[in-house]
Every structure is written in structure tokens, then in C-alpha cells.
Design a protein around this motif. Sequence first.
Motif, PDB file in Angstrom:
ATOM      1  N   UNK A  36       7.923  73.149   7.251  1.00  0.00           N
ATOM      2  CA  UNK A  36       7.564  74.160   8.260  1.00  0.00           C
ATOM      3  C   UNK A  36       7.748  73.642   9.685  1.00  0.00           C
TER       4      UNK A  36
ATOM      5  N   UNK B  41      10.931  73.170  13.029  1.00  0.00           N
ATOM      6  CA  UNK B  41      12.283  73.537  13.444  1.00  0.00           C
ATOM      7  C   UNK B  41      13.191  72.305  13.361  1.00  0.00           C
TER       8      UNK B  41
ATOM      9  N   UNK C 236      14.770  65.688  17.316  1.00  0.00           N
ATOM     10  CA  UNK C 236      14.309  64.978  18.509  1.00  0.00           C
ATOM     11  C   UNK C 236      13.354  63.849  18.104  1.00  0.00           C
TER      12      UNK C 236
ATOM     13  N   UNK D 206       9.038  71.290  26.470  1.00  0.00           N
ATOM     14  CA  UNK D 206       9.784  70.274  25.719  1.00  0.00           C
ATOM     15  C   UNK D 206       8.848  69.486  24.811  1.00  0.00           C
ATOM     16  N   UNK D 207       9.184  69.407  23.575  1.00  0.00           N
ATOM     17  CA  UNK D 207       8.347  68.657  22.643  1.00  0.00           C
ATOM     18  C   UNK D 207       7.205  69.490  22.108  1.00  0.00           C
TER      19      UNK D 207
ATOM     20  N   UNK E 103       7.805  72.750  21.205  1.00  0.00           N
ATOM     21  CA  UNK E 103       8.437  73.928  20.594  1.00  0.00           C
ATOM     22  C   UNK E 103       7.647  74.305  19.354  1.00  0.00           C
ATOM     23  N   UNK E 104       7.414  75.587  19.145  1.00  0.00           N
ATOM     24  CA  UNK E 104       6.580  75.991  18.008  1.00  0.00           C
ATOM     25  C   UNK E 104       7.275  75.696  16.686  1.00  0.00           C
ATOM     26  N   UNK E 105       6.489  75.553  15.620  1.00  0.00           N
ATOM     27  CA  UNK E 105       7.085  75.428  14.299  1.00  0.00           C
ATOM     28  C   UNK E 105       7.937  76.664  14.013  1.00  0.00           C
ATOM     29  N   UNK E 106       8.748  76.564  13.019  1.00  0.00           N
ATOM     30  CA  UNK E 106       9.728  77.634  12.764  1.00  0.00           C
ATOM     31  C   UNK E 106       9.052  78.986  12.555  1.00  0.00           C
TER      32      UNK E 106
ATOM     33  N   UNK F 287      10.299  83.912   7.799  1.00  0.00           N
ATOM     34  CA  UNK F 287      11.527  84.547   7.347  1.00  0.00           C
ATOM     35  C   UNK F 287      11.468  86.043   7.681  1.00  0.00           C
TER      36      UNK F 287
ATOM     37  N   UNK G 105       0.940  77.871   8.151  1.00  0.00           N
ATOM     38  CA  UNK G 105       2.338  77.587   7.824  1.00  0.00           C
ATOM     39  C   UNK G 105       2.533  77.469   6.314  1.00  0.00           C
TER      40      UNK G 105
ATOM     41  N   UNK H 189       2.850  80.845   4.950  1.00  0.00           N
ATOM     42  CA  UNK H 189       4.155  81.412   5.309  1.00  0.00           C
ATOM     43  C   UNK H 189       5.229  80.876   4.362  1.00  0.00           C
TER      44      UNK H 189
END
Lengths: 200, 158
Positions: free
Chosen positions: A129, A131, A137, B13-14, B16-19, B22, B56, B59
Motif C-alpha cells: 500500500x 506509491x 525515493x 516532498x517525502x 506523498x500519500x500512500x497509493x 483501485x 490501507x 483497501x
Amino acid sequence: MTPAPPPRRKTLSTRGNASVSPPPNAPRVNVVGIVVALLVIGGLVFIMARAFGTDPHSVPFMLKGKPAPAFTVKRLDQPGEVSLAQFKGRPVVLNFWATWCGPCKYEQPILDLASQTYKDVAFVGIVFEDTEANTRRYLAETGTPYIHLYDPKSTIAVDFGVSGVPETYFINREGIIVKKVIAPFNSPEEFDKEIAEILQ
Amino acid sequence: MIQALLISIVLAQGYAPPRQGQDPLDAEREARVQRIGKLLRCAVCQGVSIADSPASMARAQLDKVRELVVEGKSDDEIFDYFVARYGEWALMEPRKSGVTLGLWVGPLLLLAIGIFLVWMNTSKNAAPAQPAVVASPETEKPAEDEYLAKVRADLEKQ
């Protein structure tokens, strides 16, 4: 109360005495009732005795002793794909992690070290879960020495019955899941103790 | 304005949210996914179904349900998939078979036994042949006298 009439009939004498002595059915023991009560109480005690001492929040782990589910996914540290089948004959340590998971970062150095110590064992990290950009990174910053895979829909995690991260699966040479550890490793010694079982 | 935008980009930066989850399937299949999701327990949030939980883990599990629905699996096959990995624990409703059948039948059985016992007692008390033996002497007294008087009178007649 009027005195009891002469006991001409049996029924009359018992009725007359009822108000002075305890009712005649009082000392009779209800055996069926006691047996049923004991069975019900016994059943409850059995259920409670079994449940006490177990963590109600622990998620059952059903895949212990079962073959590890196959997968083929994209590799993050290098181009190309990796499948579980290619490690056949080698013990595998499978670690599910994410960049948003603090304890995962905490145990990372221990896994890095272990991957250098146990050269015969395949160490595989699978991102849960997260990206691709986040993980790329992170991996570039830390330079972890073993394989890391990107599982875009976290399907592998659900296939393995993951209940959170970090979670580490120990798979033996025959591809059987021997156990999983659901907490981060606090020391290399702790990890050594867990891996011993799949090294034979 | 541009400065604020730049600052927010730099700060993000750093972080960024988890994905993202779907995309949902077409209406009909998505309804099925949500219905099945309501019946499966989320592995981290425990008391919540995977359809209701924003975690998560939930999800990921719901995505797996979508995948299995797309593969054309039946409801039972999807439940079996989760039971094989997370045990019967994964089911929000226990199965109506095996040991857990008792959880469904038990309360009804107890209710039936209760109704039966109440019926047994009321029908026993209603029967005129058996007046209340346990009644206190005070309440019993007039009835007894009346009864005894009638019995005596009847006996005298014989």
C-alpha cells in the motif's frame, strides 16, 4: 385456623397438614434440572477457559505449513520482474513493508545486515500500500542491499494473509511457509533465532 | 500565490500519500463488491468491515475482492479465499453450517424452550384439578374452608 377434621380420607389429611409442615414435594430433587444446569455451566466454563489468555485482536494465521502463494511482480531496485518460483530450493525471507510505516524503517538495518550474513537465503521486500515514487525515493536514500518488489494493488500481501506491516514470512527450501513474525525485529539476535528453522 | 504553491510542493516532498484505491468496477459488479466487502472483516481495524474501513489494509482486501469478482468467482469462493488466509474470523457473519450454526440456531432454540416452559407452567396452573398448593395459608384459608365444607357436606350425604 380450624382444627383439621378427622382423617377420613388420605387426601384430606395431607391437605390439612400442608399449612403446618413444609409442602410434601419440597425435598424432591429435580435431577434433570441439575444435570441441564451443570451442562450449561460446564459448557460456558469450557468456552471461557479456552478463550482466556488468548489475544482477541490477534488475526488467525492460516497459511502456516502451506505452500507459499506464487507471485510475479516488478522489481523496484533494478529493471525486470521477479517471481517466487525462481528461488526454488533456497530458503526465502519475505518482508512486507511501506515507507509510511515507522517500525518497518526501524527494522530495515537488521534485515539489511541479515541479508549479508545469510548469503544462501533469498531476502525479498514487498511494498505494501504505497506509491512507486515513495518507495523508489526511500530505496535510493537507504540503498538497501536485497531485492524489493512493487505490488501495485497489494494483492500479494492479501494472498499471504498479511494483517499489517511490518510482517516477515519465513519460507523453507520446499516453498512451505514455516512461520510469520508480525512485529519488527529489535536486534540481529532476534532475527537469528527466527531464521534458524528454515536454514536446515 | 506561486510562492505558496512552490512552498507546498516542497513541503509535500517525502509526504506523498500512500497509493489511491483501485477504481470501482461497473455499477452492477461494484454493488456486489461492496456487498461482499460488508461481510468481510478488516484485518487491522478488526470490528469494521473492509467496505466500511478507510485503512490501507481494508483497501487492499477490497481490491482483492474486486479482482476475484472480475475473475468471475462466486460469493462462496470469495469467502473461502479469505477464510483460507484469515480463518473464520474474517467473516462478519458466522457461517450457517458446522459449529457456528449453533450461533444462529441457539437463540431461537432457547426462545423455543422458554416459550415451552412458560406454556407448560401456565397450562398446569390453569387446570382446575390442581389448585395452588404453595399458596400462603392466609390466601388459602377461605378457599380451604369452602372446599372442606363442600367435601364434608358431600360425605355426609353418602
